[in-house]
Design a protein around this motif. Structure first.
Motif, PDB file in Angstrom:
ATOM      1  N   ARG A 168      -1.683   8.848  -1.759  1.00  0.00           N
ATOM      2  CA  ARG A 168      -0.438   9.061  -2.476  1.00  0.00           C
ATOM      3  C   ARG A 168      -0.802   9.465  -3.899  1.00  0.00           C
ATOM      4  O   ARG A 168      -1.724   8.911  -4.484  1.00  0.00           O
TER       5      ARG A 168
ATOM      6  N   PHE B 267       4.089  -2.778  -3.198  1.00  0.00           N
ATOM      7  CA  PHE B 267       4.157  -1.325  -3.316  1.00  0.00           C
ATOM      8  C   PHE B 267       2.790  -0.680  -3.563  1.00  0.00           C
ATOM      9  O   PHE B 267       2.658   0.536  -3.438  1.00  0.00           O
ATOM     10  N   ALA B 268       1.767  -1.484  -3.928  1.00  0.00           N
ATOM     11  CA  ALA B 268       0.442  -0.889  -4.066  1.00  0.00           C
ATOM     12  C   ALA B 268      -0.076  -0.476  -2.695  1.00  0.00           C
ATOM     13  O   ALA B 268      -0.710   0.568  -2.553  1.00  0.00           O
ATOM     14  N   ASP B 269       0.203  -1.290  -1.692  1.00  0.00           N
ATOM     15  CA  ASP B 269      -0.346  -1.016  -0.368  1.00  0.00           C
ATOM     16  C   ASP B 269       0.696  -0.542   0.640  1.00  0.00           C
ATOM     17  O   ASP B 269       0.341  -0.045   1.703  1.00  0.00           O
ATOM     18  N   TYR B 270       1.970  -0.714   0.334  1.00  0.00           N
ATOM     19  CA  TYR B 270       2.997  -0.065   1.145  1.00  0.00           C
ATOM     20  C   TYR B 270       3.241   1.276   0.471  1.00  0.00           C
ATOM     21  O   TYR B 270       3.838   1.345  -0.603  1.00  0.00           O
ATOM     22  N   LYS B 271       2.770   2.337   1.102  1.00  0.00           N
ATOM     23  CA  LYS B 271       2.638   3.609   0.380  1.00  0.00           C
ATOM     24  C   LYS B 271       3.889   4.464   0.438  1.00  0.00           C
ATOM     25  O   LYS B 271       3.962   5.444   1.154  1.00  0.00           O
ATOM     26  N   MET B 272       4.874   4.036  -0.353  1.00  0.00           N
ATOM     27  CA  MET B 272       6.075   4.857  -0.481  1.00  0.00           C
ATOM     28  C   MET B 272       5.747   6.014  -1.413  1.00  0.00           C
ATOM     29  O   MET B 272       5.164   5.810  -2.466  1.00  0.00           O
TER      30      MET B 272
ATOM     31  N   CYS C 192      -6.078  -3.391   5.150  1.00  0.00           N
ATOM     32  CA  CYS C 192      -4.792  -2.715   5.295  1.00  0.00           C
ATOM     33  C   CYS C 192      -4.790  -1.350   4.622  1.00  0.00           C
ATOM     34  O   CYS C 192      -3.883  -0.565   4.823  1.00  0.00           O
ATOM     35  N   ARG C 193      -5.807  -1.038   3.837  1.00  0.00           N
ATOM     36  CA  ARG C 193      -5.821   0.273   3.177  1.00  0.00           C
ATOM     37  C   ARG C 193      -6.473   1.343   4.031  1.00  0.00           C
ATOM     38  O   ARG C 193      -6.094   2.500   3.954  1.00  0.00           O
TER      39      ARG C 193
ATOM     40  N   VAL D 242       0.080   6.630  -8.142  1.00  0.00           N
ATOM     41  CA  VAL D 242      -0.088   5.186  -8.132  1.00  0.00           C
ATOM     42  C   VAL D 242      -0.783   4.748  -6.845  1.00  0.00           C
ATOM     43  O   VAL D 242      -0.177   4.734  -5.787  1.00  0.00           O
ATOM     44  N   ASP D 243      -2.047   4.376  -6.957  1.00  0.00           N
ATOM     45  CA  ASP D 243      -2.750   4.023  -5.740  1.00  0.00           C
ATOM     46  C   ASP D 243      -3.999   3.229  -6.064  1.00  0.00           C
ATOM     47  O   ASP D 243      -4.532   3.314  -7.153  1.00  0.00           O
ATOM     48  N   ILE D 244      -4.442   2.432  -5.111  1.00  0.00           N
ATOM     49  CA  ILE D 244      -5.760   1.823  -5.203  1.00  0.00           C
ATOM     50  C   ILE D 244      -6.611   2.554  -4.175  1.00  0.00           C
ATOM     51  O   ILE D 244      -6.282   2.579  -3.000  1.00  0.00           O
TER      52      ILE D 244
ATOM     53  N   ASN E 164       0.668  -5.770   4.134  1.00  0.00           N
ATOM     54  CA  ASN E 164       0.802  -4.942   2.920  1.00  0.00           C
ATOM     55  C   ASN E 164       2.177  -5.143   2.288  1.00  0.00           C
ATOM     56  O   ASN E 164       2.983  -4.223   2.231  1.00  0.00           O
TER      57      ASN E 164
ATOM     58  N   GLU F  56       8.124  -9.228  -2.331  1.00  0.00           N
ATOM     59  CA  GLU F  56       7.258  -9.706  -1.240  1.00  0.00           C
ATOM     60  C   GLU F  56       8.104 -10.206  -0.080  1.00  0.00           C
ATOM     61  O   GLU F  56       7.804  -9.937   1.078  1.00  0.00           O
TER      62      GLU F  56
END
Lengths: 779, 291
Positions: B190, A682-687, B262-263, B193-195, A679, A275
């Motif tokens: 993606r 890593f759930a919302d920072y979409k690497m 943010c999504r 792994v995603d929500i 974000n 974070e």
């Protein structure tokens, strides 16, 4: 191509097995007796005066051993641009003022991490909030809030390049166009968050293990910032889990670990959370690029005028270098007879941007490549052909920069077009499918000595032994890119030894030879590699003399080190084993060990770099026109990195670059609300993940770089540039959406599709007018 | 961050668990797989007084199915076991669709379907398909058992109809009707792994080319997994045509109540609701032909 025994062969990485087994120890794995754990208190406000800090409650929490604020420090500024002290704008802990959410205010060291974390909540900081600025255009206005008193304009760096006559060039052009591009910030997202562990010796000297790309720079800046002497600081770099430019400066936790170790007499370790890395970590520079370019009717470039504003965030960090380099990259790839650049580095109340893989090139070349494609279309020329027409070639002189030595750019473009089936696919793909191209050029290390070191840029020491082994010492930092393996390969090749014969000590500032500027700018293979070759040659001279004398060889014989022997080239039976030869040299020198030092500092290579890498990449995509989601199906790359020393490492660099480029183009971004990153996980920072990776094909174009060791040059960073423009061009080919504002989000594509659906698509889109949705199957 | 101090219990029987839950009262939390609660605790978003883990209780980890009665998923049945269950794949493919894309391998190995429901995230992947299938949750307390339609279970983000002292011991899924088909789809920027910023689950029953009954539930576009009643009414009893499906998409988009975060933006989410609604309807129709 030259013949080698180890160079270019499929040599396993020396760190592969320990890393695969989980046995490699990174900084955070290390524990010392009595070690304390540190945490950093960060500013919750983007811009505020610090009126008062009360640490008494935190200090009295059981288990807390040390609390520091700026008042406990010598208050000495630091920054990598030592040559220009006015650019050094950062203190380890904020003095009187915070400038971004996450700015470091205080630090706590306690007997465990949890207590340290709890203590942070007990520190009372009284802030007086100031108006903040998050946008470069607003920051440059005269009434904008000022971040640093020394810089009332908020423009901390101005860089200009000019050659030829740009205005005349435009006047002589048949076609002139202007475009504005914006590109966004992204995270280095290295797997290993930053970590540092400091210990103080009995005599007060400091040893620090730290996750860094630049042990020597940390040594020097830690010394100056603590008011100590350089030799009082020993920096050791353990295994590092990636850097990508995010670990190339002295950072607060390194300073605090050392300071608090001194104050408590106990080892102190800081490890950042993910974070923290996302909220307050360095990032790629967001930029605004305004590019005006003029062509002749036949597609020949006449002039280019490039203006770039870099959103630097709250401090300079490596921003000055990025500002310089994006101007240089703006003049690369193609021949610009008339060129003008103005770059401005601007402060805003956001986390500082800094070096990141490509160092200004991905941003600058995104504008170059997209504009090239627009021009190609307007001029009715295929994107491949317009590139071939303007491509830089070996011998081209870039004023004030360099004369390009080896250059496989033209071959790269040709090969990638063949590999990808460009001509056919460009004309036959259906709507929703597209193919696009992006190209790059990159430096093999920097020449400009902004750190103002008095040492060689890279150095190596080679010790050889009568048991037939060697010990290589170098300060070069392997941060996961594999330089330890590559440097060993180079030495093994030179001395005719195997990888197993070589022991290696690297990146320990007290044990390895001064100096090395670190792992950045794709400099290590060329610079440290050259230092190794230089040292090896000195060793060989001694060995050759001994063997020559021993066998009483005719002076016309050339001697070589090969297969563990030192022997006459044409009469291998006249020779000795490597160890025997070493013993002979020692005996002739009263037992003195056989040791040699080598070094490399670029000379006569201009002010930018000794050598350039080049390449071209094609991407094929499929766009779901109902959702706007882009799937990158396949990528083709042809590139010129000179001699390939370790093929799998080069392919690894390519895979990593594509992964980063995918994220940059399509999915990664910091979602900001003012100065706050929303974000930070890593759930919302979409690497992109391994599952997102496209099929990839590569051709290494065969060139030989005379300035590089065994003909090698860069391959680590250049490849980070072409992926985004290639995907962007493919998305345009598939949908008609031309992205001038990265990232390419589904929302932007949909917005475009909806706009054009009503009126019907112009240009090539009318060729495949399959715009109706697939009819739903009934019955 | 330090886990806040809490009591940890591992009861061996359901009665023991229920007694503990009553005794501990307010601030006691039930843990099945731990993939939500532990993360929340680590981030300081949840500070339970006590945690009662169900994993050592015999018998509630079962997945039982019979072609006569339907499917029962026990409280501690793991997501990974749903994913690999051949009967679920055959009779409830929309549920398999949902668990296939949930979270990541590690979370699927630990997490449970019942936990996914009790966590009550608007984006919970198992909620839309299970609601459309007419699932009923079994809520057990010391006073006994009550059964509640899953449709009435969600009350807001993280808020459910469950009372203090109750444990969701299982979820029951009735047999699919003849000539019915289900589908679950979601949007993901993606792979893996995603929500999801938007999802949709559909279950439709057909008589000839007439849609005789339908349920549509939209995920991540409202405070709860949202039953799209207006869209269902639009579809019910109608001749199955391309236009009908198009209209259903628009109606569902209208009916959804997404926020911007943010999504994704609310606007894009609405568009995705339309697309997902249409695509799940098409797939539900295709699948209905096999039943």
């Amino acid at each position: 191509m030259k013949e080698f025994s180890i160079i270019g062969k499929d040599v396993p990485r020396t760190d592969a097995i320990v890393k695969a087994r989980g046995a490699a120890a990174y900084t955070d794995d290390m524990k010392l007796p009595g070690m304390l754990h540190g945490r950093i208190l960060r500013s919750p406000l983007p811009h505020a005066l610090i009126k008062n800090i009360d640490t008494s409650k935190a200090a009295s929490l059981p288990g807390v051993k040390c609390v520091v604020t700026a008042e406990d420090t010598p208050k000495i500024k630091y920054g990598n641009w030592r040559l220009f002290p006015e650019t050094q704008d950062e203190y380890p802990l904020a003095i009187d003022k915070v400038r971004f959410i996450g700015d470091e205010v205080a630090a706590v060291a306690a007997i465990d991490k949890d207590i340290a974390e709890e203590a942070l909540e007990l520190i009372d900081v009284e802030y007086e909030e100031l108006p903040a600025v998050f946008d470069v255009d607003i920051a440059m206005k005269s009434e904008a809030p000022v971040l640093h008193d020394y810089c009332p304009t908020n423009i901390s760096v101005n860089r200009k390049i000019k050659y030829g006559d740009v205005e005349k060039g435009f006047a002589e052009s048949d076609y002139v166009r202007e475009d504005t591009f914006t590109v966004h910030g992204v995270s280095h997202a290295y797997l290993e968050p930053c970590s540092a562990l400091a210990q103080v010796d009995l005599d007060g000297r400091i040893t620090i293990w730290t996750s860094t790309q630049v042990p020597y720079i940390v040594q020097c800046l830690l010394a100056s910032t603590l008011g100590m002497r350089e030799n009082d600081i020993r920096v050791i770099k353990p295994f590092v889990g990636g850097g990508f430019g995010g670990k190339m400066e002295l950072r607060t936790w390194e300073f605090c670990a050392a300071l608090m170790a001194k104050r408590t007499g106990r080892p102190v370790k800081f490890t950042l959370s993910r974070e923290e890395e996302f909220l307050a970590g360095r990032r790629r520079h967001p930029m605004k690029l305004h590019s005006k370019i003029g062509f002749k009717k036949d597609g020949t470039i006449v002039a280019k005028d490039l203006k770039i504003q870099l959103d630097g965030g709250a401090y300079n960090a490596m921003g000055p270098t990025a500002t310089f380099l994006c101007g240089n990259f703006g003049a690369m790839l193609y021949r610009y007879p008339n060129y003008r650049f103005h770059g401005q580095h601007i402060y805003t109340n956001k986390p500082p941007a800094s070096a990141m893989r490509g160092f200004g090139a991905p941003q600058s070349l995104y504008a170059t490549e997209i504009q090239m494609n627009i021009a190609a279309e307007d001029l009715g020329i295929d994107p491949i052909d317009i590139r071939l027409k303007n491509a830089q070639v070996s011998g081209d002189k870039i004023p004030d920069v360099a004369t390009i030595s080896s250059c496989g750019f033209v071959e790269s473009i040709q090969r990638v077009a063949e590999m990808s089936g460009w001509k056919e696919k460009r004309n036959s793909l259906k709507l929703g499918q597209g193919i696009g191209i992006g190209c790059y050029s990159f430096i093999s290390g920097g020449v400009f000595n902004w750190f103002n070191t008095q040492y060689p840029f890279s150095a190596a020491e080679v010790r050889v032994f009568s048991d037939g082994t060697a010990h290589l010492l170098t300060m070069a930092a392997d941060i996961g890119q594999g330089s330890d393996t590559v440097l060993k390969q180079i030495l093994a090749e030179e001395l005719g030894l195997t990888m197993e014969d070589i022991r290696m000590t690297s990146a320990d500032t007290a044990m390895t030879p001064q100096g090395d500027l670190g792992s950045w700018g794709s400099r290590v293979t060329l610079m440290a590699g050259n230092a190794v070759v230089n040292a090896a040659k000195k060793i060989k001279e001694e060995l050759f003399g001994a063997v020559s004398a021993h066998h009483n060889l005719n002076v016309i014989h050339e001697i070589e080190c090969k297969n563990g022997r030192v022997q006459a080239k044409t009469r291998p039976d006249y020779g000795l084993s490597f160890g025997e030869a070493v013993a002979l040299v020692q005996k002739a020198n009263r037992g003195e060990p056989l040791v040699a030092r080598g070094s490399y500092t670029p000379r006569g290579k201009g002010l930018v770099t000794p050598a350039f890498g080049f390449g071209a990449q094609v991407a094929e995509v499929e766009v779901d026109k109902e959702t706007g989601l882009v799937k990158v199906k396949e990528m083709w790359t042809a590139h010129d990195c000179g001699t390939v020393i370790n093929p799998r490492s080069v392919e690894g660099q390519l895979a990593g670059s594509i992964q980063m480029g995918l994220g940059y183009a399509l999915s990664e971004q910091f979602v900001m609300d003012g100065g706050k990153t929303l974000n930070a996980n890593f759930a919302d920072y979409k690497m992109p993940t391994a599952m997102d990776m496209p099929l990839s094909h590569v051709t290494h174009v065969d060139t030989y770089e005379n300035e590089g060791p065994m003909g090698a040059k860069e391959c680590g960073e250049g490849l980070a540039s072409p992926t985004a423009p290639a995907i962007s061009d493919a998305v345009y080919h598939a949908t008609g959406y031309r992205c001038k504002d990265l990232p390419i989000t589904p929302e932007k594509i949909l917005e475009h599709v909806e706009k054009t659906e009503d009126v019907g698509l112009e240009s090539r889109k009318t060729l495949h007018c399959d715009l109706e949705p697939e009819p739903y199957k009934i019955g | 961050m330090r886990l806040p101090k809490f009591e940890y219990f591992t009861p061996k029987t359901l009665n023991e668990a229920l007694a503990l839950l009553k005794e501990q009262g307010e601030g006691a939390y039930i843990m099945a797989g731990g993939t939500d609660i532990v993360v929340k605790m680590l981030h300081g978003r949840l500070r339970p007084k006590s945690v009662i883990a169900l994993q050592e209780i015999d018998g509630i980890n079962k997945i039982s199915f019979s072609p006569q009665e339907g499917l029962t998923i026990g409280a501690t049945a793991r997501i990974v076991n749903i994913l690999s269950h051949p009967d679920i794949l055959q009779y409830y493919p929309a549920l398999t669709d949902a668990v296939k894309v949930m979270a990541n391998i590690e979370v699927r190995n630990m997490g449970t379907v019942v936990g996914n429901l009790c966590n009550a995230a608007p984006s919970a992947d198992t909620a839309p398909p299970l609601i459309t299938m007419g699932s009923v949750v079994v809520l057990t307390s010391l006073e006994g058992e009550r059964r509640l339609s899953l449709d009435e279970f969600f009350k807001g983000p993280g808020i459910t109809a469950m009372n203090q002292g109750e444990i969701m011991t299982s979820v029951f899924v009735p047999l699919p009707q003849p000539r019915s088909g289900g589908s679950y789809k979601r949007i993901s920027a993606r792979c893996g792994v995603d929500i999801a910023p938007a999802s949709a689950g559909t279950m439709a029953v057909f008589r000839d080319e007439i849609c005789s009954d339908v349920k549509l539930v939209l995920g991540a576009v409202a405070p709860i997994p949202l039953r799209a009643y207006r869209t269902e009414n639009l579809l019910r009893g109608k001749q199955w045509t391309h236009e009908l499906i198009q209209d259903a998409g628009y109606e569902a988009a209208e009916e959804s109540m997404p926020i911007s975060d943010c999504r994704a933006s609310a606007e894009w989410r609405k568009k995705m609701v339309a697309v997902l609604t249409r695509r799940t309807l098409v797939e539900a129709y295709e699948r209905s032909k096999k039943n």
